[in-house]
Design a protein around this motif. Structure first.
Motif, PDB file in Angstrom:
ATOM      1  N   ARG A 101       0.881  -1.171   0.000  1.00  0.00           N
ATOM      2  CA  ARG A 101       0.000   0.000   0.000  1.00  0.00           C
ATOM      3  C   ARG A 101       0.914   1.215   0.000  1.00  0.00           C
ATOM      4  O   ARG A 101       1.823   1.298   0.834  1.00  0.00           O
ATOM      5  CB  ARG A 101      -0.870  -0.012   1.262  1.00  0.00           C
ATOM      6  N   ARG A 222     -12.573  -7.317   4.201  1.00  0.00           N
ATOM      7  CA  ARG A 222     -11.827  -6.478   3.261  1.00  0.00           C
ATOM      8  C   ARG A 222     -10.669  -7.289   2.706  1.00  0.00           C
ATOM      9  O   ARG A 222      -9.929  -7.909   3.476  1.00  0.00           O
ATOM     10  CB  ARG A 222     -11.261  -5.237   3.961  1.00  0.00           C
ATOM     11  N   GLU A 224      -7.698  -7.053   2.106  1.00  0.00           N
ATOM     12  CA  GLU A 224      -6.511  -6.246   2.373  1.00  0.00           C
ATOM     13  C   GLU A 224      -5.331  -6.833   1.621  1.00  0.00           C
ATOM     14  O   GLU A 224      -5.149  -8.046   1.583  1.00  0.00           O
ATOM     15  CB  GLU A 224      -6.188  -6.255   3.875  1.00  0.00           C
ATOM     16  N   PHE A 232      -4.269  -7.093  13.819  1.00  0.00           N
ATOM     17  CA  PHE A 232      -4.416  -5.658  13.544  1.00  0.00           C
ATOM     18  C   PHE A 232      -5.071  -5.435  12.178  1.00  0.00           C
ATOM     19  O   PHE A 232      -5.912  -4.562  12.018  1.00  0.00           O
ATOM     20  CB  PHE A 232      -3.050  -4.951  13.583  1.00  0.00           C
ATOM     21  N   ARG A 233      -4.664  -6.222  11.194  1.00  0.00           N
ATOM     22  CA  ARG A 233      -5.224  -6.047   9.857  1.00  0.00           C
ATOM     23  C   ARG A 233      -5.590  -7.414   9.302  1.00  0.00           C
ATOM     24  O   ARG A 233      -4.732  -8.190   8.914  1.00  0.00           O
ATOM     25  CB  ARG A 233      -4.221  -5.339   8.943  1.00  0.00           C
ATOM     26  N   MET A 234      -6.879  -7.690   9.301  1.00  0.00           N
ATOM     27  CA  MET A 234      -7.343  -8.999   8.863  1.00  0.00           C
ATOM     28  C   MET A 234      -8.252  -8.865   7.653  1.00  0.00           C
ATOM     29  O   MET A 234      -8.731  -7.782   7.340  1.00  0.00           O
ATOM     30  CB  MET A 234      -8.107  -9.671   9.994  1.00  0.00           C
ATOM     31  N   PHE A 237     -12.917  -9.463   9.861  1.00  0.00           N
ATOM     32  CA  PHE A 237     -12.750  -8.880  11.196  1.00  0.00           C
ATOM     33  C   PHE A 237     -14.105  -8.410  11.708  1.00  0.00           C
ATOM     34  O   PHE A 237     -15.129  -8.576  11.041  1.00  0.00           O
ATOM     35  CB  PHE A 237     -11.724  -7.738  11.158  1.00  0.00           C
ATOM     36  N   GLN A 239     -16.379  -5.254  13.570  1.00  0.00           N
ATOM     37  CA  GLN A 239     -16.439  -3.829  13.901  1.00  0.00           C
ATOM     38  C   GLN A 239     -17.520  -3.575  14.950  1.00  0.00           C
ATOM     39  O   GLN A 239     -18.530  -4.292  15.000  1.00  0.00           O
ATOM     40  CB  GLN A 239     -16.787  -3.012  12.650  1.00  0.00           C
ATOM     41  N   GLU A 304      -4.057   3.389  14.116  1.00  0.00           N
ATOM     42  CA  GLU A 304      -5.505   3.609  14.290  1.00  0.00           C
ATOM     43  C   GLU A 304      -6.184   2.444  15.006  1.00  0.00           C
ATOM     44  O   GLU A 304      -6.054   1.296  14.608  1.00  0.00           O
ATOM     45  CB  GLU A 304      -6.156   3.798  12.914  1.00  0.00           C
ATOM     46  N   LEU A 305      -6.930   2.819  16.053  1.00  0.00           N
ATOM     47  CA  LEU A 305      -7.739   1.834  16.765  1.00  0.00           C
ATOM     48  C   LEU A 305      -9.218   2.100  16.501  1.00  0.00           C
ATOM     49  O   LEU A 305     -10.016   1.175  16.353  1.00  0.00           O
ATOM     50  CB  LEU A 305      -7.419   1.952  18.273  1.00  0.00           C
ATOM     51  N   HIS A 309     -15.979   9.897  12.664  1.00  0.00           N
ATOM     52  CA  HIS A 309     -16.165  10.551  11.367  1.00  0.00           C
ATOM     53  C   HIS A 309     -17.461  11.335  11.351  1.00  0.00           C
ATOM     54  O   HIS A 309     -18.501  10.810  11.723  1.00  0.00           O
ATOM     55  CB  HIS A 309     -16.232   9.495  10.245  1.00  0.00           C
ATOM     56  N   SER A 353     -16.399   4.275  15.038  1.00  0.00           N
ATOM     57  CA  SER A 353     -16.159   2.953  14.454  1.00  0.00           C
ATOM     58  C   SER A 353     -14.873   2.372  15.013  1.00  0.00           C
ATOM     59  O   SER A 353     -13.789   2.887  14.787  1.00  0.00           O
ATOM     60  CB  SER A 353     -16.045   3.105  12.931  1.00  0.00           C
ATOM     61  N   GLY A 355     -12.555  -1.218  15.665  1.00  0.00           N
ATOM     62  CA  GLY A 355     -12.342  -2.625  15.322  1.00  0.00           C
ATOM     63  C   GLY A 355     -12.253  -3.435  16.604  1.00  0.00           C
ATOM     64  O   GLY A 355     -11.424  -3.135  17.472  1.00  0.00           O
ATOM     65  N   ARG A 358      -8.895  -5.086  16.834  1.00  0.00           N
ATOM     66  CA  ARG A 358      -7.823  -4.145  17.199  1.00  0.00           C
ATOM     67  C   ARG A 358      -7.910  -3.791  18.678  1.00  0.00           C
ATOM     68  O   ARG A 358      -6.900  -3.614  19.344  1.00  0.00           O
ATOM     69  CB  ARG A 358      -7.901  -2.873  16.353  1.00  0.00           C
TER      70      ARG A 358
HETATM   71  P1  ATP Z   1      -6.685   1.500   8.121  1.00  0.00           P
HETATM   72  O1  ATP Z   1      -6.315   2.892   7.702  1.00  0.00           O
HETATM   73  O2  ATP Z   1      -5.869   0.978   9.268  1.00  0.00           O
HETATM   74  O3  ATP Z   1      -6.802   0.538   6.979  1.00  0.00           O
HETATM   75  P2  ATP Z   1      -9.402   2.310   7.946  1.00  0.00           P
HETATM   76  O4  ATP Z   1      -9.249   3.787   8.099  1.00  0.00           O
HETATM   77  O5  ATP Z   1      -9.582   1.726   6.611  1.00  0.00           O
HETATM   78  O6  ATP Z   1      -8.181   1.572   8.691  1.00  0.00           O
HETATM   79  P3  ATP Z   1     -12.092   2.327   8.881  1.00  0.00           P
HETATM   80  O7  ATP Z   1     -12.646   2.106   7.531  1.00  0.00           O
HETATM   81  O8  ATP Z   1     -12.203   3.670   9.494  1.00  0.00           O
HETATM   82  O9  ATP Z   1     -10.557   1.827   8.889  1.00  0.00           O
HETATM   83  O10 ATP Z   1     -12.692   1.207   9.838  1.00  0.00           O
HETATM   84  C1  ATP Z   1     -13.028   1.462  11.183  1.00  0.00           C
HETATM   85  C2  ATP Z   1     -12.259   0.574  12.131  1.00  0.00           C
HETATM   86  O11 ATP Z   1     -12.320  -0.793  11.727  1.00  0.00           O
HETATM   87  C3  ATP Z   1     -10.775   0.885  12.177  1.00  0.00           C
HETATM   88  O12 ATP Z   1     -10.514   1.923  13.093  1.00  0.00           O
HETATM   89  C4  ATP Z   1     -10.179  -0.418  12.649  1.00  0.00           C
HETATM   90  O13 ATP Z   1     -10.211  -0.516  14.070  1.00  0.00           O
HETATM   91  C5  ATP Z   1     -11.123  -1.456  12.078  1.00  0.00           C
HETATM   92  N1  ATP Z   1     -10.523  -2.087  10.894  1.00  0.00           N
HETATM   93  C6  ATP Z   1     -10.501  -1.606   9.639  1.00  0.00           C
HETATM   94  N2  ATP Z   1      -9.893  -2.460   8.801  1.00  0.00           N
HETATM   95  C7  ATP Z   1      -9.515  -3.534   9.559  1.00  0.00           C
HETATM   96  C8  ATP Z   1      -8.853  -4.767   9.275  1.00  0.00           C
HETATM   97  N3  ATP Z   1      -8.477  -5.078   8.044  1.00  0.00           N
HETATM   98  N4  ATP Z   1      -8.641  -5.623  10.289  1.00  0.00           N
HETATM   99  C9  ATP Z   1      -9.032  -5.317  11.549  1.00  0.00           C
HETATM  100  N5  ATP Z   1      -9.666  -4.181  11.872  1.00  0.00           N
HETATM  101  C10 ATP Z   1      -9.912  -3.299  10.905  1.00  0.00           C
END
Ligand code: ATP
Length: 486
Positions: A101, A222, A224, A232-234, A237, A239, A304-305, A309, A353, A355, A358
Motif C-alpha cells: 500500500r 476487506r 486487504e 491488527f489487519r485482517m 474482522f 467492527q 488507528e484503533l 467521522h 467505528s 475494530g 484491534r
Molecule cells: P486503516 O487505515 O488501518 O486501513 P481504515 O481507516 O480503513 O483503517 P475504517 O474504515 O475507518 O478503517 O474502519 C473502522 C475501524 O475498523 C478501524 O478503526 C479499525 O479498528 C477497524 N478495521 C478496519 N480495517 C480492519 C482490518 N483489516 N482488520 C481489523 N480491523 C480493521
C-alpha cells in the motif's frame, strides 16, 4: 514496518500457546490474515464486545442496537461509493513481486527516518505524501518514492511498477446460476451501511427523536493487500460501530462530543492516557466533513484503533437517490430563529467505528508483561496478563491444594456458588506455584486455594494476580468480594 519486534512476536506466541488466537485452518498451514479465537480469546473478545454494547446502548437512552445481515442488496455498495471508491493505491516491486500500500510504504520510510533522528525530513515526507494522496496524484507519489530511494524490504531494490488501485470488497454469487453480474453480492466491508438502510425502520418503530444513535457489532470483510500484522489487519474482522443522527448544523458539536466520549471510554477501562493520541485527518474520505482516528500505541507503534467521522448526510442522501425512497425525518421541535418547527430534513451523521479485533490487540498487548522475580536465592520470572478484571476471560480460579481429603469437594462448592455470576475455573493438577503461574499467563485476576485449614474454619487463601499478595478470607465472602472488583 516494525511488525516483527521481539515484543510483538512474544505476544503472538503467547496468544497461541494459551488459547487466545490460532491461525485459521492451521492444519492446512493457515489462511493469510485470517485468525480463529480460541477458548480464552473468545471469552476476552466477548467481554470487550459486551462492555462496548452495554456502555453504548444499555447505559444511554439515546442509542439503540441492531443486528443487520452481512449480505446486502448490491445497490447499497453503489450508493455508498464502495464500488467506485473503496480502493487503496498500491505499488508492486518488480524484483520481489511484493505489493505494498503506497501510504504504508512511505510511512514506513518516514518512521525509519524518525528512528535515525531525521525528524524534519520524515515530517516533510509525510506532508508531501498526504498532499499527493489528497490530489490522487499517482505520478507524483511514484516520483516521491523514487526521489527518496524507498526500497522494497524483500528485494532491497527501488524498481517499482506504476501505482494502481484495487477494490477491497469480496464478491460472491447469490442463487443457483453462476457467473452472471446480476447475481453478484458483496461481503460487507463495513457494518455502517446496515445501519443506514435501517435508519427509518428503527426511527419509526422505536419512535426515536433526533439526535439518536444506532449501534451494531458485526463481521466485516476487506481484501486487504498488505495483511501481515496479526489481528491488527485482517481480511475478516469485526467492527463495533455507531451512527449518531443529528440535526444539520449541529454535527460539529456532536463530533467533538463523540471524539471526547470515545477516548474516555478507553481510559475508563484503565488503559493509560499516554498510550493514546488523536490523529486528525488531512485527507478526508469522500463522505466526511471532519474525521479523526483514536490511535493506540501498539507494539508496532501508534496506529488507528478507532475512527470518529462526521459523515454529513452523504449516506442517507445517496440511499434516498438510489432507492428512490425518502430518507427524511420530521423534526417538530421549534426553531427559535423562525418560531416554526425545524421540519423535514435528512439528518447528518457522526460515526464512531472501532475494530473489535484491534481493541482485543490493544488490551492484550497492554496487559502483557514479562516480569523478573529473581531473588538472591533463586532465579524466577513470570508472564502475566494484567487484564482489567471486568475483561479477563476467567475471573476466578479455584485450586484445591490436594486432589483428595475432601478438598476438591470444597473447591467445587465454591465454584457452584459463583459460576452463575462470573466465569470460574477449576484446576487440581500440578503444584500450586505452577497453577498460579498458569493463571497469571491467562490473566486470571483472582485465585482461591483450598487447604486443610479450610476444612476446619471454612476460610481459604485468595491470591491477587498483580500484587501476588495473599490473604485469608471466609468462603462465604468470596462471591461478593469478586463481584465488587468487577
Ligand atoms: P486503516 O487505515 O488501518 O486501513 P481504515 O481507516 O480503513 O483503517 P475504517 O474504515 O475507518 O478503517 O474502519 C473502522 C475501524 O475498523 C478501524 O478503526 C479499525 O479498528 C477497524 N478495521 C478496519 N480495517 C480492519 C482490518 N483489516 N482488520 C481489523 N480491523 C480493521
Amino acid at each position: 514496518m516494525a511488525n516483527d519486534t521481539p515484543l510483538f512476536q512474544s505476544i503472538i506466541s503467547h496468544a497461541k500457546e494459551y488459547g487466545f488466537i490460532f491461525p485459521s485452518s492451521e492444519i492446512y498451514d493457515g489462511l493469510q490474515a485470517v485468525y480463529d479465537y480460541g477458548q480464552m480469546g473468545s471469552e476476552l473478545k466477548k467481554n470487550i464486545k459486551d462492555h462496548w454494547w452495554k456502555s453504548m446502548t444499555q447505559l444511554r437512552d439515546d442509542v439503540v442496537g441492531i443486528d443487520a445481515a452481512i449480505f446486502m442488496h448490491p445497490t447499497t455498495w453503489k450508493a455508498s461509493g464502495h464500488v467506485d471508491n473503496f480502493n487503496d493505491p498500491m505499488i508492486d516491486n518488480r524484483d520481489s513481486k511484493k505489493r505494498y500500500r503506497v501510504d504504508h510504504l512511505i510511512e514506513a520510510h518516514a518512521e525509519a527516518l524518525m528512528a535515525a533522528g531525521q525528524k524534519e525530513q520524515a515530517a516533510a515526507l509525510v506532508t508531501s505524501m498526504e498532499g499527493l494522496l489528497a490530489a490522487d496524484d499517482f505520478v507524483g507519489l511514484k516520483k516521491l518514492i523514487e526521489d527518496h530511494q524507498i526500497k522494497c524490504a524483500v528485494s532491497d531494490t527501488c524498481h517499482w511498477t506504476d501505482i494502481r488501485q484495487f477494490n477491497l470488497m469480496f464478491a460472491t454469487e447469490f442463487g443457483a446460476t453462476s457467473g452472471e453480474e446480476d447475481n453478484k453480492v458483496y461481503l460487507r466491508p463495513e457494518t455502517a451501511q446496515g445501519i443506514f438502510v435501517n435508519f427509518l425502520n428503527v426511527q419509526k418503530t422505536g419512535r426515536m427523536k433526533v439526535p439518536f444513535g444506532i449501534a451494531q457489532v458485526g463481521k466485516a470483510f476487506r481484501n486487504e493487500i498488505v495483511a501481515r500484522q496479526f489481528v491488527f489487519r485482517m481480511r475478516e474482522f469485526e467492527q463495533m460501530e455507531m451512527q449518531f443522527f443529528v440535526r444539520p448544523g449541529t454535527q460539529k458539536q456532536w463530533y467533538e462530543y463523540w471524539k471526547q466520549c470515545r477516548l474516555q471510554w478507553h481510559l475508563d477501562l484503565g488503559l493509560p492516557a499516554d498510550k493514546y493520541r488523536y490523529h486528525d485527518h488531512v485527507k478526508l474520505a469522500h463522505y466526511a466533513d471532519a474525521a479523526c482516528d483514536i490511535e493506540f500505541d501498539f507494539p508496532i507503534g501508534f496506529k488507528e484503533l478507532e475512527g470518529i467521522h462526521s459523515r454529513t448526510d452523504f449516506d442517507l442522501r445517496q440511499h434516498q437517490e438510489y432507492s428512490k425512497k425518502k430518507q427524511q425525518y420530521f423534526d417538530n421541535e421549534i426553531d427559535p430563529s423562525t418560531g416554526k418547527p425545524f421540519g423535514n430534513y435528512i439528518p447528518y451523521v457522526v460515526e464512531t467505528s472501532i475494530g473489535l479485533d484491534r481493541m482485543f490487540l490493544a488490551v492484550l498487548s497492554h496487559a502483557y508483561e514479562e516480569q523478573d522475580l529473581s531473588t538472591d536465592e533463586k532465579q524466577d520470572s513470570r508472564v502475566v496478563l494484567k487484564f482489567p478484571a471486568a475483561l479477563a476471560p476467567i475471573k476466578l480460579a479455584v485450586l484445591p491444594l490436594n486432589k483428595k481429603d475432601g478438598l476438591p469437594e470444597i473447591a467445587q462448592e465454591i465454584i457452584a456458588q459463583c459460576k452463575d455470576d462470573f466465569r470460574c475455573f477449576y484446576e487440581e493438577k500440578d503444584s500450586i506455584g505452577k497453577r498460579y503461574r498458569r493463571m497469571d499467563a491467562l490473566g486470571t485476576p483472582f485465585c482461591i486455594t483450598v487447604d486443610y485449614q479450610s476444612k476446619e474454619d471454612r476460610t481459604v487463601t485468595i491470591r491477587y494476580r498483580d500484587s501476588m499478595q495473599q490473604e485469608r478470607i471466609s468462603i462465604d465472602s468470596i462471591k461478593d468480594l469478586i463481584k465488587k472488583a468487577l
